[in-house]
Design a protein around this motif. Structure first.
Motif, PDB file in Angstrom:
ATOM      1  N   PHE A 140      53.419   0.795  20.869  1.00  0.00           N
ATOM      2  CA  PHE A 140      52.174   0.645  20.117  1.00  0.00           C
ATOM      3  C   PHE A 140      51.119   0.113  21.078  1.00  0.00           C
ATOM      4  CE2 PHE A 140      49.410  -0.913  16.692  1.00  0.00           C
ATOM      5  CZ  PHE A 140      49.544   0.108  15.756  1.00  0.00           C
ATOM      6  N   THR A 141      50.127   0.952  21.388  1.00  0.00           N
ATOM      7  CA  THR A 141      49.143   0.612  22.422  1.00  0.00           C
ATOM      8  C   THR A 141      47.742   0.983  21.944  1.00  0.00           C
ATOM      9  OG1 THR A 141      49.429   2.781  23.473  1.00  0.00           O
ATOM     10  CG2 THR A 141      50.818   0.975  24.286  1.00  0.00           C
ATOM     11  N   THR A 142      46.748   0.734  22.791  1.00  0.00           N
ATOM     12  CA  THR A 142      45.374   1.145  22.509  1.00  0.00           C
ATOM     13  C   THR A 142      44.765   1.726  23.783  1.00  0.00           C
ATOM     14  OG1 THR A 142      44.034  -0.767  23.197  1.00  0.00           O
ATOM     15  CG2 THR A 142      45.243  -0.976  21.130  1.00  0.00           C
ATOM     16  N   ASP A 143      43.664   2.457  23.572  1.00  0.00           N
ATOM     17  CA  ASP A 143      42.884   2.925  24.713  1.00  0.00           C
ATOM     18  C   ASP A 143      41.518   2.247  24.752  1.00  0.00           C
ATOM     19  OD1 ASP A 143      41.513   4.072  22.611  1.00  0.00           O
ATOM     20  OD2 ASP A 143      41.560   6.118  23.391  1.00  0.00           O
ATOM     21  N   GLY A 144      41.392   1.134  24.037  1.00  0.00           N
ATOM     22  CA  GLY A 144      40.114   0.440  23.957  1.00  0.00           C
ATOM     23  C   GLY A 144      39.271   0.877  22.781  1.00  0.00           C
ATOM     24  N   GLU A 145      39.744   1.898  22.036  1.00  0.00           N
ATOM     25  CA  GLU A 145      38.996   2.406  20.893  1.00  0.00           C
ATOM     26  C   GLU A 145      39.915   2.749  19.732  1.00  0.00           C
ATOM     27  OE1 GLU A 145      36.363   6.338  20.328  1.00  0.00           O
ATOM     28  OE2 GLU A 145      35.459   4.868  21.675  1.00  0.00           O
ATOM     29  N   TYR A 146      41.021   3.415  20.016  1.00  0.00           N
ATOM     30  CA  TYR A 146      41.977   3.811  18.985  1.00  0.00           C
ATOM     31  C   TYR A 146      43.349   3.195  19.284  1.00  0.00           C
ATOM     32  CZ  TYR A 146      38.815   7.360  17.072  1.00  0.00           C
ATOM     33  OH  TYR A 146      37.754   8.011  16.483  1.00  0.00           O
ATOM     34  N   PHE A 147      44.211   3.214  18.246  1.00  0.00           N
ATOM     35  CA  PHE A 147      45.609   2.853  18.418  1.00  0.00           C
ATOM     36  C   PHE A 147      46.408   4.107  18.771  1.00  0.00           C
ATOM     37  CE2 PHE A 147      43.958  -0.244  15.341  1.00  0.00           C
ATOM     38  CZ  PHE A 147      44.302  -1.435  15.978  1.00  0.00           C
ATOM     39  N   PHE A 179      32.816  -4.597  23.589  1.00  0.00           N
ATOM     40  CA  PHE A 179      34.237  -4.931  23.676  1.00  0.00           C
ATOM     41  C   PHE A 179      35.059  -3.646  23.709  1.00  0.00           C
ATOM     42  CE2 PHE A 179      32.143  -8.095  20.905  1.00  0.00           C
ATOM     43  CZ  PHE A 179      32.196  -9.189  21.755  1.00  0.00           C
ATOM     44  N   LYS A 180      36.039  -3.614  24.557  1.00  0.00           N
ATOM     45  CA  LYS A 180      36.889  -2.437  24.706  1.00  0.00           C
ATOM     46  C   LYS A 180      38.205  -2.674  23.957  1.00  0.00           C
ATOM     47  CE  LYS A 180      33.795  -0.479  27.189  1.00  0.00           C
ATOM     48  NZ  LYS A 180      32.947   0.552  26.548  1.00  0.00           N
ATOM     49  N   ARG A 181      38.097  -2.584  22.626  1.00  0.00           N
ATOM     50  CA  ARG A 181      39.288  -2.734  21.795  1.00  0.00           C
ATOM     51  C   ARG A 181      39.030  -2.052  20.451  1.00  0.00           C
ATOM     52  NH1 ARG A 181      37.072  -8.307  21.126  1.00  0.00           N
ATOM     53  NH2 ARG A 181      38.081  -8.878  23.065  1.00  0.00           N
ATOM     54  N   PRO A 182      40.060  -1.582  19.775  1.00  0.00           N
ATOM     55  CA  PRO A 182      39.868  -0.955  18.464  1.00  0.00           C
ATOM     56  C   PRO A 182      39.329  -1.956  17.456  1.00  0.00           C
ATOM     57  CG  PRO A 182      42.040  -0.440  19.355  1.00  0.00           C
ATOM     58  CD  PRO A 182      41.464  -1.519  20.221  1.00  0.00           C
ATOM     59  N   VAL A 183      38.580  -1.435  16.486  1.00  0.00           N
ATOM     60  CA  VAL A 183      38.077  -2.260  15.396  1.00  0.00           C
ATOM     61  C   VAL A 183      38.492  -1.629  14.072  1.00  0.00           C
ATOM     62  CG1 VAL A 183      35.813  -1.119  15.420  1.00  0.00           C
ATOM     63  CG2 VAL A 183      36.045  -3.382  14.413  1.00  0.00           C
ATOM     64  N   LEU A 184      38.971  -2.496  13.170  1.00  0.00           N
ATOM     65  CA  LEU A 184      39.387  -2.081  11.840  1.00  0.00           C
ATOM     66  C   LEU A 184      38.397  -2.603  10.809  1.00  0.00           C
ATOM     67  CD1 LEU A 184      43.197  -2.960  12.071  1.00  0.00           C
ATOM     68  CD2 LEU A 184      42.236  -0.658  11.968  1.00  0.00           C
ATOM     69  N   ALA A 185      38.167  -1.825   9.763  1.00  0.00           N
ATOM     70  CA  ALA A 185      37.275  -2.245   8.686  1.00  0.00           C
ATOM     71  C   ALA A 185      37.973  -3.292   7.833  1.00  0.00           C
ATOM     72  CB  ALA A 185      36.867  -1.050   7.837  1.00  0.00           C
ATOM     73  N   THR A 230      33.505   8.058  10.398  1.00  0.00           N
ATOM     74  CA  THR A 230      32.924   7.263  11.478  1.00  0.00           C
ATOM     75  C   THR A 230      33.661   7.486  12.786  1.00  0.00           C
ATOM     76  OG1 THR A 230      32.251   5.561   9.900  1.00  0.00           O
ATOM     77  CG2 THR A 230      32.319   4.942  12.225  1.00  0.00           C
ATOM     78  N   PRO A 231      33.039   8.116  13.767  1.00  0.00           N
ATOM     79  CA  PRO A 231      33.700   8.276  15.077  1.00  0.00           C
ATOM     80  C   PRO A 231      33.984   6.911  15.691  1.00  0.00           C
ATOM     81  CG  PRO A 231      31.715   9.638  14.925  1.00  0.00           C
ATOM     82  CD  PRO A 231      31.691   8.712  13.748  1.00  0.00           C
ATOM     83  N   GLY A 232      35.160   6.760  16.231  1.00  0.00           N
ATOM     84  CA  GLY A 232      35.509   5.521  16.922  1.00  0.00           C
ATOM     85  C   GLY A 232      36.113   4.453  16.048  1.00  0.00           C
ATOM     86  N   TYR A 233      36.053   4.617  14.724  1.00  0.00           N
ATOM     87  CA  TYR A 233      36.710   3.647  13.840  1.00  0.00           C
ATOM     88  C   TYR A 233      38.218   3.873  13.922  1.00  0.00           C
ATOM     89  CZ  TYR A 233      34.807   0.212  10.526  1.00  0.00           C
ATOM     90  OH  TYR A 233      34.357  -0.937   9.935  1.00  0.00           O
ATOM     91  N   ALA A 234      38.978   2.784  14.067  1.00  0.00           N
ATOM     92  CA  ALA A 234      40.418   2.902  14.264  1.00  0.00           C
ATOM     93  C   ALA A 234      41.204   2.805  12.962  1.00  0.00           C
ATOM     94  CB  ALA A 234      40.905   1.823  15.229  1.00  0.00           C
ATOM     95  N   GLY A 235      40.528   2.487  11.850  1.00  0.00           N
ATOM     96  CA  GLY A 235      41.239   2.400  10.586  1.00  0.00           C
ATOM     97  C   GLY A 235      40.579   1.413   9.649  1.00  0.00           C
TER      98      GLY A 235
END
Length: 984
Positions: free
Chosen positions: A331-338, A547-553, A622-627
């Motif tokens: 379970f990893t990220t690319d700075g935007e998605y999981f 910030f280079k990490r995924p963001v969740l609503a 929304t482009p870039g939203y991870a969930g």
């Protein structure tokens, strides 16, 4: 080869006692135990640890459920203080010391107790345990346990998540007395409302609800086994902690043998033997690679394939073995998605707030958790955040088998500063990682909910987690307020909005309801005309620029529906009572509205589904939203209650929505359409952008995507085949456009736009409405139109005239806000409500709506009317001049289940010698820009001029005048007895 993080895991293993149940001999201690409550804290001083008790109960279990504790009343000391003087006056009759005492803040236990309780019983250590290492294991204590055996104190443990384990090897075979003191008081400051320990949902139960057992192993034994899969090398690193009570060194032989056992996983890698010396110390860490081979099977939400590894130990005459279930996943990220095993993944999550109404505490059976998680699957979800609590091991087992991603939290919902609480959180989180870390479903972990945390504390915590265990991703606080973006070491973040002074109001939205309190002006659903083009790309892109990490609503949805009182009441068979539902039932009867309950449930629920759907689709767009994290799948029974779920509190689906319906717009793949508006005129065109959100396991090939527009009768008016396309994983992927002239369409009318791919089993659709472009119909000359209730209006009625009364907004009793959406979470009223109603209910076949097509509930075309209105209060608590009980309005607003006032937007009545219709929606302003208001006005005028307008209910002058009575003192509706520290 062991990694740096695994070295740190080794260090943590050395610092902890054995937390996992060991293989070997075991004695079950469930059954009858003696019990004695200790509210005055006398037990230790009076040597209760050496005594037997006359009163008994069954363990596993909690004492409140078995009749111990005080009957709740106005003087009860709850986890957080309740100032009942702040409750609405209608609650006065439920505030006395008698059987009628009731709360509406949360489920009320029949017995309540916070403090120490002592449990005691005689045990027998079998003769076969002689010379063994023996432990007493207490699973899921609430909260701190202290153990004595034969009057000798063995110590204390304070975990809320993992078993409390005590070494009793010093005691010889035979009979012994075990005494356990469990304290469910404020051991550490975790806040007034965390779902781990407060009265809000799980409740302040006291007891031991999991396995209670004696376990025996040889003196050289497997203390812990951790499996660390590595996809790249196709190996699983086996990290073994060898326990040693002999005081002598030696050589140990370890055999590891894994085999697949579920979801069609028949893989059977070869066993591996590893020999190594162990030291004379109490613990030695050994590790070795276990080749999984080319047949290695991966675990994810689509194919949750698991392995069971048997690890056996031999050291001279000593032996032990441990069976460990694990899944191979990364379970990893690319700075935007999981990413799960390299596959881009979108998290469709629910916020689990520890709502377990039958018992208070969490289920302790794997089967029950599998039932719950199957409901998640049925409604298109793949992820759960455990809001301020950690579930038991059985939840991880079930999630592993069904393919659900879990994110437990470390029990807190408070401001965390350096000190005892921060130290506890660090220690407890380490125990959680060690005990649950092997489970593939355990993908993320956070500290807790909202509030603030000292940045140094947060930084130290994140670093310690990453050093201990690299198998998971970490964050600190969900919607972290001033801590947003900190510390830098976070792997992902959960946000409801982003603070930055460059934006209006110092914040930018990442969901519809962005700011607190949830007033209408703070929700884009109330402010922006309905459409399906809203997304949060500006906010998400701004976040990613920093910030280079995924963001969740964070906690999207939160739309309440009216609870199904009587069907839900009969489900409460445990010690928790839904007294808030009992109060609502009383109030409905007082207002003559029991007969409308089914309408309230259905019509508020249908509108709740529409609102929730739009909230979720906006995230998919929304482009870039991870969930997202949805609040929520099931109803919430704390914080003054919030029936926000598509299921009730028991995870049983409500009658107005199905999982299949939700999976049309909440699934790995979702078809999306961007409609610029929901309402049009016949001189306009429909121009729609088409999109795909796809996070399935394979590429999506769409060669049969069709777009259809149908009328209300289902007739296809236009169809278009979209060019074939192939889509990888991602959201907001363009799939083409659709355009259609609306000239010549019947108006007014509802239409439906559908996207469908038969071969892929995908469909989604959206309603829109078309109105004719015509001028507003003037009021007829023989109709008396009044804007105020005054002598002139009364004279007209006494003269036998027909009067249309259009009250000016702001002049009505209660000064209620508009009511387009529903109640948001637990807030309502002009001091904090997004809406003044749970929607509307009406009879669409009534002649009033002959020229205004509508369902019985609110829908998107009602925005123009419901955002320019003010409900009338026809009846309420101690109303001196209520409208007749039997009267039902033409357009009734569904009031909060906390007050159950009879409220309305359109009423009709006989008054004086005339006929009266009152409409408190704006039918006069800006009509050239408001086709919906023009159409409703036209339909209303036609009704008034028809024979159908013949009111049967007679109302008095006083009853009409009461609608405008603003003389009563304002009631602080939004408080209702919340904990006093929240009344800021």
């Amino acid at each position: 080869m062991i990694t740096q993080r695994q070295f740190c895991l080794i260090g943590f293993l050395l610092a902890l006692p054995a937390l996992n149940l060991v293989a070997g001999s075991s004695v079950d201690l469930s059954g009858v135990w003696g019990v004695r409550l200790d509210p005055e804290n006398r037990g230790r001083a009076e040597n209760w640890f050496s005594q037997s008790f006359e009163e008994t109960l069954i363990l596993p279990g909690c004492l409140q459920a078995q009749g111990y504790g005080e009957r709740p009343g106005p003087d009860t000391t709850w986890w957080a203080p309740l100032d009942l003087s702040l409750r609405n006056p209608c609650m006065a009759k439920y505030s006395h010391v008698d059987e009628n005492f009731k709360l509406i803040q949360y489920l009320m236990p029949q017995h309540h107790y916070i403090g120490k309780a002592w449990y005691s019983r005689e045990i027998e250590i079998p003769g076969s345990f002689a010379g063994k290492r023996i432990t007493l294991s207490l699973e899921r204590c609430h909260w701190k346990s202290t153990v004595w055996v034969d009057g000798l104190e063995l110590g204390s443990t304070d975990s809320l998540a993992v078993p409390h384990v005590y070494d009793i090897s010093r005691f010889s075979p035979g009979k012994h007395r075990v005494s356990v003191c469990v304290d469910n008081g404020h051991i550490y400051d975790l806040g007034t409302q965390p779902h781990s320990v407060s009265d809000q949902t799980q409740g302040t139960w006291n007891g031991i609800i999991g396995a209670i057992a004696l376990n025996a192993t040889d003196p050289v034994y497997l203390k812990s086994v951790q499996i660390v899969p590595d996809l790249e090398s196709k190996t699983a690193n086996v990290v073994v902690e060898v326990g040693n009570r002999t005081g002598r060194s030696g050589r140990v032989y370890l055999v590891a043998d894994a085999n697949g056992y579920n979801a069609g996983n028949a893989d059977d890698p070869a066993p591996v033997t590893h020999a190594a010396p162990f030291s004379a110390s109490e613990s030695t860490i050994l590790s070795f690679p276990y080749p999984m081979g080319d047949g290695m099977q991966l675990w994810d939400e689509f194919e949750p394939k698991l392995y069971r590894m048997m690890v056996s130990l031999k050291a001279g005459v000593f032996q032990d073995e441990r069976s460990v279930s694990f899944g191979v996943r990364q379970f990893t990220t690319d700075g935007e998605y999981f990413y799960v095993n390299g596959l881009k993944t979108f998290l469709r999550g629910n916020v689990d707030c520890a709502v377990n109404p039958k018992t208070g505490y969490a289920p302790m059976s794997v089967d029950r958790w599998k039932e719950i998680f199957q409901v998640y699957k049925d409604f298109g979800l793949n992820f759960v955040r455990f809001h301020s609590w950690c579930p038991p091991e059985q939840a991880f087992i079930a999630a592993d088998e069904l393919g659900i991603y879990l994110a437990p939290e470390v029990h807190e919902w408070t401001t965390v500063k350096p000190g005892a609480t921060a130290d506890y959180i660090k220690k407890e989180s380490g125990r959680m990682l060690l005990y649950f870390g092997n489970y593939a479903s355990f993908t993320m972990m956070g500290m807790g909910n909202e509030s603030r945390v000292d940045e140094k504390v947060a930084t130290d915590l994140i670093r310690s987690w990453k050093q201990q265990d690299g198998r998971h991703l970490y964050t600190i606080k969900a919607s972290a307020a001033s801590n947003a973006g900190k510390p830098d070491e976070m792997d992902f973040e959960v946000l409801g909005h982003i603070k930055d002074d460059r934006f209006a109001g110092g914040r930018i939205r990442t969901r519809y309801q962005a700011f607190w309190p949830p007033l209408p002006e703070n929700s884009d659903l109330c402010v922006v005309p309905p459409q399906t083009t809203t997304d949060w790309r500006e906010g998400v892109a701004f976040y990613h620029s920093k910030f280079k990490r995924p963001v969740l609503a964070h906690e999207i949805g939160q739309f309440c529906a009216y609870p199904d009182l009587f069907n839900e009441l009969k489900k409460y068979t445990g010690y928790l009572r839904p007294t808030y539902l009992e109060v609502a039932a009383d109030q409905l009867a007082e207002r003559g509205m029991i007969g409308r309950l089914a309408d309230f449930v259905r019509d508020s629920g249908k509108w709740q589904v529409e609102l929730t759907r739009e909230e979720i689709e906006a995230v998919f767009r929304t482009p870039g939203y991870a969930g997202f994290q949805w609040l929520g799948l099931n109803d919430f029974t704390g914080q003054n209650t919030a029936p926000v779920g598509f299921t009730d509190a028991f995870y049983e689906p409500k009658l107005y929505v199905t999982g299949a319906e939700m999976k049309r717009w909440c699934a790995p793949t979702v078809l999306l359409a961007r409609l610029p508006r929901r309402t049009y005129q016949t001189d306009e065109s429909l121009n729609v952008g088409l999109e795909i959100s796809h996070f399935g396991k394979q590429k999506l090939n769409l060669d049969d995507l069709k777009i259809r527009v149908r009328n209300a009768e289902g007739t296809v008016l236009k169809e278009k085949c979209i060019s074939a396309g192939s889509y990888g994983q991602g959201n907001a992927q363009s799939a083409g456009t659709f355009a259609m002239s609306l000239a010549g369409l019947r108006a007014p009318a509802k239409y439906n736009l559908e996207m469908r791919s038969e071969s892929n089993g995908l469909t989604n659709d959206w309603n829109f409405w078309v109105y004719s472009k015509e001028e507003a119909k003037p009021f007829p000359s023989d109709l008396i139109v009044a804007r105020m209730w005054n002598a002139e209006t009364l004279d007209a009625l006494n003269a036998g005239k027909t009067v249309l009364l259009l009250p000016v907004i702001g002049t009505l009793k209660g000064d209620l806000p508009t009511c387009f959406t529903t109640y948001y979470w637990t807030s309502f009223g002009k001091k904090g409500g997004q809406s003044s109603a749970c929607g509307i209910t009406l009879n669409p076949a009534h002649p009033l709506f002959n020229a205004f097509p509508t369902e019985s509930h609110a829908n998107w075309q009602w925005w123009d009317l419901l955002s320019r209105c003010q409900p009338m209060i026809l009846d309420q608590f101690e109303e001196p001049n209520p409208w007749p009980k039997e009267y039902q309005p033409l357009v009734q607003t569904i009031d909060t289940w906390k007050l159950n006032r009879k409220t309305a937007l359109v009423t009709e009545a006989k008054a004086g010698q005339g006929k009266l219709l009152i409409c408190s929606m704006d039918l006069e302003s800006d009509l050239e820009k408001r086709p919906v208001a023009r159409q409703f006005r036209k339909s209303l005028i036609q009704f008034l001029q028809s024979p159908d307008f013949n009111p049967q209910t007679k109302v008095t002058v006083s009853e009409i005048a009461a609608l405008f009575d603003q003389s009563r003192p304002d009631v602080r509706e939004s408080l209702q007895g919340l904990p006093t520290d929240l009344l800021q």
